[in-house]
Design a protein around this motif. Sequence first.
Motif, PDB file in Angstrom:
ATOM      1  N   HIS A 152      10.785  -4.313   3.531  1.00 50.04           N
ATOM      2  CA  HIS A 152      11.119  -4.273   4.958  1.00 50.04           C
ATOM      3  C   HIS A 152      10.973  -2.875   5.552  1.00 50.04           C
ATOM      4  O   HIS A 152      10.878  -2.722   6.767  1.00 50.04           O
ATOM      5  N   GLU A 153      10.917  -1.857   4.688  1.00 55.00           N
ATOM      6  CA  GLU A 153      10.722  -0.489   5.168  1.00 55.00           C
ATOM      7  C   GLU A 153       9.284  -0.008   5.001  1.00 55.00           C
ATOM      8  O   GLU A 153       8.915   1.033   5.552  1.00 55.00           O
ATOM      9  N   SER A 154       8.496  -0.727   4.217  1.00 55.87           N
ATOM     10  CA  SER A 154       7.143  -0.277   3.835  1.00 55.87           C
ATOM     11  C   SER A 154       7.192   1.114   3.219  1.00 55.87           C
ATOM     12  O   SER A 154       6.414   2.008   3.556  1.00 55.87           O
ATOM     13  N   THR A 155       8.161   1.300   2.322  1.00 53.45           N
ATOM     14  CA  THR A 155       8.285   2.557   1.586  1.00 53.45           C
ATOM     15  C   THR A 155       8.254   2.260   0.093  1.00 53.45           C
ATOM     16  O   THR A 155       8.428   1.110  -0.332  1.00 53.45           O
ATOM     17  N   ALA A 156       8.058   3.318  -0.691  1.00 53.01           N
ATOM     18  CA  ALA A 156       7.960   3.136  -2.143  1.00 53.01           C
ATOM     19  C   ALA A 156       8.609   4.295  -2.870  1.00 53.01           C
ATOM     20  O   ALA A 156       8.762   5.393  -2.308  1.00 53.01           O
ATOM     21  N   HIS A 157       8.966   4.060  -4.116  1.00 53.63           N
ATOM     22  CA  HIS A 157       9.565   5.115  -4.923  1.00 53.63           C
ATOM     23  C   HIS A 157       9.261   4.846  -6.392  1.00 53.63           C
ATOM     24  O   HIS A 157       8.961   3.708  -6.779  1.00 53.63           O
ATOM     25  N   PRO A 158       9.357   5.881  -7.231  1.00 55.53           N
ATOM     26  CA  PRO A 158       9.086   5.685  -8.662  1.00 55.53           C
ATOM     27  C   PRO A 158      10.222   4.927  -9.336  1.00 55.53           C
ATOM     28  O   PRO A 158      11.319   4.770  -8.779  1.00 55.53           O
ATOM     29  N   ALA A 159       9.957   4.470 -10.554  1.00 50.44           N
ATOM     30  CA  ALA A 159      10.981   3.817 -11.356  1.00 50.44           C
ATOM     31  C   ALA A 159      12.062   4.826 -11.721  1.00 50.44           C
ATOM     32  O   ALA A 159      11.848   6.044 -11.636  1.00 50.44           O
ATOM     33  N   PRO A 160      13.236   4.362 -12.127  1.00 46.10           N
ATOM     34  CA  PRO A 160      14.332   5.286 -12.468  1.00 46.10           C
ATOM     35  C   PRO A 160      13.932   6.372 -13.460  1.00 46.10           C
ATOM     36  O   PRO A 160      14.359   7.524 -13.333  1.00 46.10           O
ATOM     37  N   GLY A 161      13.100   6.049 -14.431  1.00 44.81           N
ATOM     38  CA  GLY A 161      12.671   7.061 -15.398  1.00 44.81           C
ATOM     39  C   GLY A 161      11.524   7.924 -14.916  1.00 44.81           C
ATOM     40  O   GLY A 161      11.144   8.892 -15.582  1.00 44.81           O
ATOM     41  N   GLY A 162      10.943   7.573 -13.783  1.00 48.82           N
ATOM     42  CA  GLY A 162       9.857   8.361 -13.212  1.00 48.82           C
ATOM     43  C   GLY A 162       8.475   7.851 -13.519  1.00 48.82           C
ATOM     44  O   GLY A 162       7.556   7.961 -12.705  1.00 48.82           O
ATOM     45  N   ALA A 163       8.287   7.268 -14.702  1.00 46.49           N
ATOM     46  CA  ALA A 163       6.949   6.840 -15.122  1.00 46.49           C
ATOM     47  C   ALA A 163       6.661   5.400 -14.700  1.00 46.49           C
ATOM     48  O   ALA A 163       7.575   4.585 -14.536  1.00 46.49           O
ATOM     49  N   SER A 164       5.394   5.103 -14.526  1.00 49.19           N
ATOM     50  CA  SER A 164       4.936   3.740 -14.292  1.00 49.19           C
ATOM     51  C   SER A 164       4.263   3.214 -15.552  1.00 49.19           C
ATOM     52  O   SER A 164       3.789   3.990 -16.383  1.00 49.19           O
ATOM     53  N   SER A 165       4.206   1.898 -15.695  1.00 48.88           N
ATOM     54  CA  SER A 165       3.472   1.307 -16.817  1.00 48.88           C
ATOM     55  C   SER A 165       1.976   1.393 -16.559  1.00 48.88           C
ATOM     56  O   SER A 165       1.514   1.092 -15.453  1.00 48.88           O
ATOM     57  N   THR A 166       1.233   1.783 -17.574  1.00 49.04           N
ATOM     58  CA  THR A 166      -0.220   1.888 -17.419  1.00 49.04           C
ATOM     59  C   THR A 166      -0.825   0.549 -17.030  1.00 49.04           C
ATOM     60  O   THR A 166      -1.685   0.472 -16.149  1.00 49.04           O
TER      61      THR A 166
ATOM     62  N   LEU B  22       0.816  -1.224   0.000  1.00 51.85           N
ATOM     63  CA  LEU B  22       0.000   0.000   0.000  1.00 51.85           C
ATOM     64  C   LEU B  22       0.844   1.266   0.000  1.00 51.85           C
ATOM     65  O   LEU B  22       0.361   2.337  -0.418  1.00 51.85           O
ATOM     66  N   SER B  23       2.088   1.156   0.442  1.00 52.83           N
ATOM     67  CA  SER B  23       2.946   2.348   0.451  1.00 52.83           C
ATOM     68  C   SER B  23       3.159   2.894  -0.954  1.00 52.83           C
ATOM     69  O   SER B  23       3.432   4.089  -1.121  1.00 52.83           O
ATOM     70  N   ALA B  24       3.020   2.058  -1.972  1.00 50.08           N
ATOM     71  CA  ALA B  24       3.143   2.536  -3.350  1.00 50.08           C
ATOM     72  C   ALA B  24       2.047   3.536  -3.679  1.00 50.08           C
ATOM     73  O   ALA B  24       2.253   4.471  -4.470  1.00 50.08           O
ATOM     74  N   PHE B  25       0.891   3.364  -3.073  1.00 49.75           N
ATOM     75  CA  PHE B  25      -0.237   4.270  -3.294  1.00 49.75           C
ATOM     76  C   PHE B  25      -0.138   5.495  -2.374  1.00 49.75           C
ATOM     77  O   PHE B  25      -0.303   6.634  -2.819  1.00 49.75           O
ATOM     78  N   THR B  26       0.119   5.248  -1.099  1.00 46.66           N
ATOM     79  CA  THR B  26       0.083   6.346  -0.130  1.00 46.66           C
ATOM     80  C   THR B  26       1.285   7.280  -0.244  1.00 46.66           C
ATOM     81  O   THR B  26       1.217   8.431   0.198  1.00 46.66           O
ATOM     82  N   SER B  27       2.372   6.814  -0.847  1.00 44.53           N
ATOM     83  CA  SER B  27       3.556   7.662  -1.018  1.00 44.53           C
ATOM     84  C   SER B  27       3.450   8.573  -2.234  1.00 44.53           C
ATOM     85  O   SER B  27       4.186   9.559  -2.340  1.00 44.53           O
ATOM     86  N   SER B  28       2.555   8.248  -3.155  1.00 43.10           N
ATOM     87  CA  SER B  28       2.449   9.003  -4.401  1.00 43.10           C
ATOM     88  C   SER B  28       1.619  10.272  -4.198  1.00 43.10           C
ATOM     89  O   SER B  28       0.611  10.251  -3.481  1.00 43.10           O
ATOM     90  N   PRO B  29       2.012  11.366  -4.870  1.00 46.27           N
ATOM     91  CA  PRO B  29       1.229  12.612  -4.750  1.00 46.27           C
ATOM     92  C   PRO B  29      -0.068  12.596  -5.568  1.00 46.27           C
ATOM     93  O   PRO B  29      -0.870  13.517  -5.453  1.00 46.27           O
ATOM     94  N   THR B  30      -0.248  11.562  -6.377  1.00 43.90           N
ATOM     95  CA  THR B  30      -1.457  11.440  -7.202  1.00 43.90           C
ATOM     96  C   THR B  30      -2.071  10.059  -6.961  1.00 43.90           C
ATOM     97  O   THR B  30      -1.468   9.221  -6.280  1.00 43.90           O
ATOM     98  N   PRO B  31      -3.244   9.778  -7.515  1.00 43.60           N
ATOM     99  CA  PRO B  31      -3.813   8.435  -7.371  1.00 43.60           C
ATOM    100  C   PRO B  31      -3.007   7.342  -8.075  1.00 43.60           C
ATOM    101  O   PRO B  31      -3.269   6.160  -7.861  1.00 43.60           O
ATOM    102  N   VAL B  32      -2.029   7.715  -8.902  1.00 45.04           N
ATOM    103  CA  VAL B  32      -1.206   6.739  -9.619  1.00 45.04           C
ATOM    104  C   VAL B  32      -0.073   6.274  -8.716  1.00 45.04           C
ATOM    105  O   VAL B  32       0.739   7.093  -8.268  1.00 45.04           O
ATOM    106  N   PRO B  33       0.032   4.986  -8.417  1.00 40.95           N
ATOM    107  CA  PRO B  33       1.054   4.527  -7.458  1.00 40.95           C
ATOM    108  C   PRO B  33       2.456   4.495  -8.056  1.00 40.95           C
ATOM    109  O   PRO B  33       2.639   4.425  -9.271  1.00 40.95           O
ATOM    110  N   PHE B  34       3.452   4.542  -7.175  1.00 36.39           N
ATOM    111  CA  PHE B  34       4.825   4.262  -7.577  1.00 36.39           C
ATOM    112  C   PHE B  34       4.940   2.774  -7.931  1.00 36.39           C
ATOM    113  O   PHE B  34       4.130   1.964  -7.478  1.00 36.39           O
TER     114      PHE B  34
END
Length: 644
Positions: A297-311, A279-291
Amino acid sequence: MGYAQVFSFIMDLMSLVLVSGSSSLVLDELLCVQIDLGFTKLRFCEVFSQSLLTLSTKRNYASCSTGKFLILILFFGVACLMLMSKSPNESGLNEKGKVTFVGGLRLGGLLRKPPRLPPRLSPDEGQLRGSSTNGSTISNSDPKWAARQQSVKEAFDHAWSGYRKYAMGYDELMPISQKGVDGLGGLGATVVDALDTAMIMGLDNIVSEAGSWVETHLLERISQKGQVNLFETTIRVLGGLLSAYHLSGGEQGTVNMTHVGPKPVIYLNIAKDLADRLLSAFTSSPTPVPFCDVILHESTAHPAPGGASSTAEVASVQLEFNYLSSISGDPKYSTEAMKVLAHIKTLPKTEGLVPIYISPQTGDFVGENIRLGSRGDSYYEYLIKVWLQQGAKLNSNFTYLHDMYIEAMKGVRHLLVQNSIPKGLVFVGELPYGSKGEFSPKMDHLVCFLPGTLALGATKGLTKEQALKENLLSFEDLENLKLAEDLAKTCFEMYEVTATGLAPEIAYFHTKDYTEDGLDGGNKSSMYANDIIIKPADRHNLLRPETVESLFVLYRITKDTKYRDQGWQIFEAFEKYTKVKSGGYTSLDDVTEVPPHRRDKMETFFLGETLKYLYLLFGDDSVIPLDKFVFNTEAHPLPIRRNT
């Protein structure tokens, strides 16, 4: 009113036509039929008169002998239909859809009933229709297909034996090197991916082995491991746990396909722990689109190196999170996942089609590349499957998903579908630079999910025969079903055209605007050898499931045995060229050469999807029925929401 009275009544009307010279008077004054549809009431005379008798020529027809004759035929047909129909229920209840004459005469089967939804799994239905409590005892009346299903079961056992000996606990097996490798985060992905397949096949020894590993090791792995991909971990591990929970009897009064392994609550508790971290992929994102990446082990998330996610990746986790909310009673999983689809609804599209990248930072699509292969595929699959999972028309909150799916399939037919030359195979190409750019006749094997999805979307899991009988197929549905069958033929020919009988990862198609010589599949006897082009870099085979998935769905829906025959031919090619004697199956480098060079990798989806779909293709339709389950994009069956 008895049948003799009905017939007498009709004959009186026929006589009145002859003497009155006014068929419209007879219909308007004597044939007053009331239709109660629950939400409105219509008089049959209003419907019939407005559709036929308000024509400018109606009085001319009524006053001539030909018109009288036609009216007599109409009444005679009505009488025959009523006399031949079964006796209606005379309970006196004014049920929705009942049609009655003034005076109590029921038309029953004369007029079509309003379309009804496919039956849903009721809480008291008990076990799966026609199935036992153990997958191994499912009946298959045809000995030939029972024997072939057994062959698939033995192939699964051989694949698992190699994994268990050389790679237990690793994500994947390298069968030639006889060792394991972690390429999916180190959560033992093959174990979890294969678990529900073993349950369905009734392989209790494998269920016990895999279940014990999950109970003993998986929770600890989740708490210690680092980076995983949100999408891959959701569809393979979370999806596998949720399916295992359901199939092992987690929902009381539904289904229990195994009596070995951990209690269902074990699978559920591990699924919740994993999902809480994802769920951290959703809650860490500034938009409804998850990282796209999560540090477990940290329950943290971040975007891909290029920034975009696959639709496809951000829009293909909803089946799993929805079901977890349903069985855990905690809406947070569904709430976060469904925000993605609600957000995509608001974005601009090209005839329902979307680019393959989307930004978590802005919430907007990135680029213009439109395709139904990698990074685009399961977005379209989940539009229709999430709608079905949530009860389809029973739940108006999700109607927008069905609308988006229908619009997208229109866009596919208009912008992406072409025919090859010289033999005219129907294929789905790509628009790398958007709708105003050049069309590419490239089709990934991944696109072969589409025939099954189109067929499922058309009949909602019912057989074609039943859907037609119940008047459930719209013109749009019939168009999509025809496209499904055409594309399934193309997907099979991608196998048939090669020397090994196995499909390449990617194919191109000869069109009036595109051709390359000397790049055929190696099977010179194929009638489509000049239609399909296979480039050297695209000739590998990863044991993918998409074609056999569509063959399975189309067989269930059309009952055409050619899909079983084609599935068996593909299975035999897997057996001949990918089986490793010491255990397991391997990917291939080049399907156009015999013998093919081997890649030394058994993907988790070979056990989780490919062999599962082949087993179900050759088995009884009552096992995991398509009107009661949806398969996630990793072939883990999840139950359709019940009509409560």
